[in-house]
Design an enzyme around this catalytic site. Structure first.
Site, PDB file in Angstrom:
ATOM      1  CE  LYS A  85     -14.624  62.475 -18.595  1.00  0.00           C
ATOM      2  NZ  LYS A  85     -16.000  62.405 -18.081  1.00  0.00           N
ATOM      3  N   GLY A 142     -21.512  63.138 -10.554  1.00  0.00           N
ATOM      4  CA  GLY A 142     -22.569  62.332  -9.952  1.00  0.00           C
ATOM      5  C   GLY A 142     -23.419  63.054  -8.920  1.00  0.00           C
ATOM      6  CB  ALA A 159     -19.001  66.425 -13.753  1.00  0.00           C
ATOM      7  N   GLY A 160     -22.100  67.142 -13.146  1.00  0.00           N
ATOM      8  CA  GLY A 160     -22.910  67.995 -12.301  1.00  0.00           C
ATOM      9  C   GLY A 160     -24.341  68.218 -12.746  1.00  0.00           C
ATOM     10  CG  ASN A 162     -22.768  57.898 -16.974  1.00  0.00           C
ATOM     11  OD1 ASN A 162     -21.795  57.229 -17.272  1.00  0.00           O
ATOM     12  ND2 ASN A 162     -23.922  57.288 -16.729  1.00  0.00           N
ATOM     13  CB  THR A 163     -25.035  60.327 -12.530  1.00  0.00           C
ATOM     14  OG1 THR A 163     -23.688  59.852 -12.497  1.00  0.00           O
ATOM     15  CG2 THR A 163     -25.783  59.721 -11.370  1.00  0.00           C
TER      16      THR A 163
END
Lengths: 77, 261
Positions: B102, B163, B189-190, B211-212
């Site tokens: 990535k 995040g 993301a997001g 992830n987050t």
């Protein structure tokens, strides 16, 4: 690369992950890793900006001014 | 019906949910969340090792063995093409020649918005060096197409900032990207909660990377399970094809005849 017989050992400085340490110039990368208890660990190593393959750890001797980066996998996104 | 799989660089994956391994309490929570998510592709970061000060430090690769998961090393924290390339060369050595990576090159530490100029440069170098590059980028359809032309194997636009948990802020741009590129488009993301992941999949995205949203949930393992189901539900809804939106329904769901008097 091996020190000549009778050559006086001299202290060399090597930067490892940004920390400068001093060694006897006859030290190999493998010996260094052993001293840091990293032998056999899942690491990768870069010497002066170039990847140093695992298979060369035994032969490669550290030189004065070498910059090593030793990395591991950590959690990340 | 053929099995619906995600095809990346010639390899099929059953799960369309890709997850990161950062920000968990400990490795056992990481492992439990990965397990609950059903993810097969797991991102990892590359960082300096301890150099003797912590010899018994646990190693992530012992918890998530490369034999079981497709590990996707990232370049998080890199702000230049050179740093990203260096990081991934180290990752390839660390993972015994594994070439699926990535790429992300960031623009600034406040927004973590991608620097697409550096990203394009890094992608060129990495593809030429034999890497299979899944690339984090902005939701700019022109840049996405350029990254595909360079040879990236998946385009991974942000849905909102890394995040942030702000969800899918510009579905129209994601659609423009999907209209233009042939390789898988994976929202990276997001995503903040399960409905965000479902929306991404309903739009036709091929996968979601997060992830987050999982790690920062009150109960990460439960959220991992929710995300698994959301991605599956969103994918099935996309394949099923939703009904058209109508301001007024001219067709009631129940019979119009046989009403009692």
């Amino acid at each position: 690369m091996l020190p000549q017989r009778g050559q006086n050992l001299k202290v060399i400085s090597v930067s490892i992950n940004g920390e400068v340490r001093q060694f006897d110039n006859s030290i190999s990368v493998a010996t260094l890793l052993e001293q840091m208890q990293l032998t056999g660990k899942r690491i990768a190593l870069e010497r002066n900006g170039e990847i140093l393959p695992r298979g060369q750890f035994n032969q490669q001797l550290l030189a004065d001014g070498d910059r090593l980066e030793i990395v591991v996998a950590v959690g990340g996104g | 019906m053929n099995k619906d799989t995600l095809l990346i660089a010639g390899k099929s994956y059953n799960s369309r949910l890709l997850i990161g391994t950062g920000k968990y309490k400990d490795f056992s929570e990481t492992q439990a969340a990965v397990e609950a998510s059903g993810a097969e592709i797991i991102t990892i970061a590359i960082r300096r090792s301890n150099i003797g000060q912590n010899p018994n430090e646990p190693n992530l690769l012992d918890v998530l063995p490369p034999s079981k998961y497709t590990l996707l090393p990232n370049t998080a924290g890199c702000y230049s093409a050179d740093d990203a390339v260096r990081t991934l060369r180290l990752a390839r050595e660390l993972l015994n020649g594994h070439s699926l990576v990535k790429l992300e090159v960031l623009g600034d530490p406040q927004s973590l918005y991608p620097n697409v100029v550096e990203t394009l440069a890094a992608a060129k170098t990495l593809v030429a060096d034999g890497f299979q590059v899944m690339v984090y980028t902005s939701d700019d359809p022109i840049i996405a197409k350029q990254l595909e032309d360079i040879g990236c194997v998946a385009i991974m636009p942000l849905a909102s900032l890394i995040g942030s948990g702000m969800g899918i802020l510009n579905p129209w741009n994601l659609q423009l990207i999907m209209d233009r590129v042939q390789v898988p488009v994976i929202v990276d993301a997001g995503v903040g909660t399960a409905s965000d992941a479902a929306i991404a999949m309903e739009l036709g995205c091929h996968g979601v990377l997060m992830n987050t949203a999982i790690a920062a949930a009150q109960q990460p393992v439960l959220m991992a399970s929710a995300m698994k189901q959301a991605v599956e539900a969103g994918r099935m809804a996309f394949l099923a094809g939703r009904m058209p939106k109508k301001l007024y329904s001219a067709s009631p769901s129940s019979p119009t005849s046989g009403l009692i008097n």
